[in-house]
Design a protein around this motif. Structure first.
Motif, mmCIF file in Angstrom:
data_model
loop_
_atom_site.group_PDB
_atom_site.id
_atom_site.type_symbol
_atom_site.label_atom_id
_atom_site.label_comp_id
_atom_site.label_asym_id
_atom_site.label_seq_id
_atom_site.Cartn_x
_atom_site.Cartn_y
_atom_site.Cartn_z
ATOM 1 N N ARG A 154 0.828 -1.215 0.000
ATOM 2 C CA ARG A 154 0.000 0.000 0.000
ATOM 3 C C ARG A 154 0.857 1.257 0.000
ATOM 4 O O ARG A 154 0.604 2.205 -0.764
ATOM 5 N N LYS A 155 1.891 1.287 0.821
ATOM 6 C CA LYS A 155 2.746 2.469 0.917
ATOM 7 C C LYS A 155 3.572 2.674 -0.348
ATOM 8 O O LYS A 155 3.786 3.810 -0.772
ATOM 9 N N THR A 156 4.023 1.574 -0.942
ATOM 10 C CA THR A 156 4.803 1.693 -2.175
ATOM 11 C C THR A 156 3.936 2.218 -3.314
ATOM 12 O O THR A 156 4.361 3.091 -4.080
ATOM 13 N N ASP A 157 2.720 1.708 -3.432
ATOM 14 C CA ASP A 157 1.806 2.205 -4.458
ATOM 15 C C ASP A 157 1.444 3.665 -4.215
ATOM 16 O O ASP A 157 1.321 4.445 -5.167
ATOM 17 N N LYS A 158 1.286 4.031 -2.956
ATOM 18 C CA LYS A 158 0.965 5.421 -2.628
ATOM 19 C C LYS A 158 2.111 6.339 -3.036
ATOM 20 O O LYS A 158 1.891 7.429 -3.570
ATOM 21 N N ARG A 159 3.340 5.881 -2.821
ATOM 22 C CA ARG A 159 4.514 6.665 -3.203
ATOM 23 C C ARG A 159 4.591 6.821 -4.721
ATOM 24 O O ARG A 159 4.845 7.911 -5.233
ATOM 25 N N ARG A 160 4.349 5.721 -5.435
ATOM 26 C CA ARG A 160 4.380 5.780 -6.898
ATOM 27 C C ARG A 160 3.286 6.699 -7.440
ATOM 28 O O ARG A 160 3.512 7.478 -8.363
ATOM 29 N N ALA A 161 2.100 6.584 -6.867
ATOM 30 C CA ALA A 161 0.985 7.419 -7.313
ATOM 31 C C ALA A 161 1.266 8.894 -7.042
ATOM 32 O O ALA A 161 0.999 9.757 -7.886
ATOM 33 N N SER A 162 1.818 9.192 -5.869
ATOM 34 C CA SER A 162 2.125 10.576 -5.515
ATOM 35 C C SER A 162 3.159 11.164 -6.462
ATOM 36 O O SER A 162 3.039 12.307 -6.914
ATOM 37 N N TYR A 163 4.160 10.374 -6.768
ATOM 38 C CA TYR A 163 5.211 10.807 -7.695
ATOM 39 C C TYR A 163 4.617 11.127 -9.062
ATOM 40 O O TYR A 163 4.853 12.197 -9.638
ATOM 41 N N TYR A 164 3.832 10.193 -9.569
ATOM 42 C CA TYR A 164 3.248 10.350 -10.899
ATOM 43 C C TYR A 164 2.263 11.514 -10.944
ATOM 44 O O TYR A 164 2.309 12.355 -11.841
ATOM 45 N N ASN A 165 1.367 11.567 -9.983
ATOM 46 C CA ASN A 165 0.344 12.605 -9.977
ATOM 47 C C ASN A 165 0.941 13.999 -9.799
ATOM 48 O O ASN A 165 0.435 14.985 -10.351
ATOM 49 N N TYR A 166 2.019 14.082 -9.036
ATOM 50 C CA TYR A 166 2.632 15.374 -8.752
ATOM 51 C C TYR A 166 3.385 15.936 -9.949
ATOM 52 O O TYR A 166 3.367 17.134 -10.205
ATOM 53 N N TYR A 167 4.054 15.042 -10.697
ATOM 54 C CA TYR A 167 4.888 15.495 -11.791
ATOM 55 C C TYR A 167 4.193 15.530 -13.139
ATOM 56 O O TYR A 167 4.783 15.965 -14.121
ATOM 57 N N THR A 168 2.985 15.056 -13.217
ATOM 58 C CA THR A 168 2.273 15.058 -14.495
ATOM 59 C C THR A 168 0.914 15.708 -14.320
ATOM 60 O O THR A 168 0.506 16.045 -13.218
ATOM 61 N N ASP A 169 0.208 15.861 -15.433
ATOM 62 C CA ASP A 169 -1.147 16.402 -15.370
ATOM 63 C C ASP A 169 -2.165 15.274 -15.509
ATOM 64 O O ASP A 169 -3.296 15.487 -15.932
ATOM 65 N N MET A 170 -1.730 14.048 -15.132
ATOM 66 C CA MET A 170 -2.593 12.877 -15.243
ATOM 67 C C MET A 170 -2.636 12.141 -13.900
ATOM 68 O O MET A 170 -1.883 12.467 -12.994
ATOM 69 N N LYS A 171 -3.533 11.161 -13.799
ATOM 70 C CA LYS A 171 -3.679 10.401 -12.566
ATOM 71 C C LYS A 171 -3.171 8.983 -12.756
ATOM 72 O O LYS A 171 -3.586 8.279 -13.670
ATOM 73 N N TRP A 172 -2.276 8.574 -11.867
ATOM 74 C CA TRP A 172 -1.672 7.240 -11.924
ATOM 75 C C TRP A 172 -2.744 6.157 -11.826
ATOM 76 O O TRP A 172 -3.609 6.191 -10.955
ATOM 77 N N GLY A 173 -2.723 5.217 -12.750
ATOM 78 C CA GLY A 173 -3.652 4.106 -12.726
ATOM 79 C C GLY A 173 -5.008 4.365 -13.343
ATOM 80 O O GLY A 173 -5.832 3.444 -13.431
ATOM 81 N N GLU A 174 -5.270 5.589 -13.785
ATOM 82 C CA GLU A 174 -6.565 5.908 -14.393
ATOM 83 C C GLU A 174 -6.579 5.400 -15.827
ATOM 84 O O GLU A 174 -5.727 5.758 -16.640
ATOM 85 N N ALA A 175 -7.557 4.568 -16.152
ATOM 86 C CA ALA A 175 -7.570 3.831 -17.414
ATOM 87 C C ALA A 175 -7.391 4.713 -18.651
ATOM 88 O O ALA A 175 -6.707 4.313 -19.597
ATOM 89 N N LYS A 176 -7.986 5.888 -18.658
ATOM 90 C CA LYS A 176 -7.944 6.724 -19.856
ATOM 91 C C LYS A 176 -6.536 7.210 -20.202
ATOM 92 O O LYS A 176 -6.291 7.679 -21.315
ATOM 93 N N ASN A 177 -5.609 7.084 -19.269
ATOM 94 C CA ASN A 177 -4.242 7.541 -19.507
ATOM 95 C C ASN A 177 -3.361 6.484 -20.174
ATOM 96 O O ASN A 177 -2.197 6.755 -20.469
ATOM 97 N N TYR A 178 -3.910 5.295 -20.395
ATOM 98 C CA TYR A 178 -3.113 4.185 -20.936
ATOM 99 C C TYR A 178 -3.808 3.560 -22.144
ATOM 100 O O TYR A 178 -5.021 3.671 -22.303
ATOM 101 N N ASP A 179 -3.023 2.895 -22.964
ATOM 102 C CA ASP A 179 -3.605 2.163 -24.091
ATOM 103 C C ASP A 179 -4.388 0.956 -23.602
ATOM 104 O O ASP A 179 -5.461 0.648 -24.115
#
Length: 209
Positions: A154-179
């Motif tokens: 849980r903590k590792t995923d939270k860290r990855r999500a925070s990193y991604y969400n903070y540095y991009t204008d997209m949301k980590w794991g949100e289906a529309k952001n991926y093929d």
């Protein structure tokens, strides 16, 4: 085969294993932790600092970089007085861009999908998994107490999500952001690879029409 493939993944989903086997099947280079070593060598910054900052955010530099707002000196170069953590993000960014210029490859994590979002041949996958299967995989690979595995995930995923969400204008794991988003607990590693290869073939064929 001409695609540059990025893989974002939940911790314990087997994303790295899937990415490595996919790259081997396709006969193209694979980059995960290897990317940090490359960025270190190219920038001259100690590799331990890349590891320490790996997929952990400290500021909004990468977002500013992608948006073209990063600080530069009068001659157009990156400001040498930039803080070290900014330099680390810049080096990683440049390494990802340079890797993509070389041709087809598989890159795992590190906002590569966002860094390369304007590349014409980019294909972005997201690998998820069920808690039980992720916990089992983590316990097989890490020296961690069984009752702490789920919290570790849980903590590792939270860290990855925070990193991604903070540095991009997209949301980590949100289906529309991926093929394509794949639950590896339902497909298995080989099934996930089979789906990804089929998708790559379909997308490249459609691009040729």
């Amino acid at each position: 085969m001409r695609s540059i493939i990025t893989i974002s993944r939940e911790f314990g989903s087997g994303g790295r294993e899937i990415g490595k086997k996919l790259a081997d099947d396709l006969g193209i280079p694979f980059y995960d932790k290897e990317l940090l070593e490359m960025a270190s060598k190219e920038s001259g910054i100690c590799q331990e600092l890349f590891v320490k900052n790996d997929e952990s955010y400290t500021n909004s530099f990468l977002f500013s970089l992608v948006m073209g707002n990063y600080p530069v000196s009068a001659d157009g170069r990156i400001n040498p007085d930039m803080p070290l953590n900014h330099k680390i993000f810049l080096a990683q960014f440049e390494t990802i861009k340079n890797i993509a210029k070389k041709g087809p490859c598989v890159i795992v994590g590190r906002c590569a999908d966002y860094v390369l979002k304007n590349e014409p041949n980019i294909i972005d996958f997201f690998i998820s998994g069920n808690t039980a299967e992720k916990k089992k995989r983590i316990l097989e690979r890490y020296d961690i107490e069984k009752n702490k595995a789920e919290d570790f995930i849980r903590k590792t995923d939270k860290r990855r999500a925070s990193y991604y969400n903070y540095y991009t204008d997209m949301k980590w794991g949100e289906a529309k952001n991926y093929d394509l988003c794949i639950n590896s607990s339902k497909t298995g590693v080989d099934g996930a690879i089979k789906l990804m290869k089929a998708y790559i073939e379909i997308k490249e064929a459609n691009a040729d029409k």
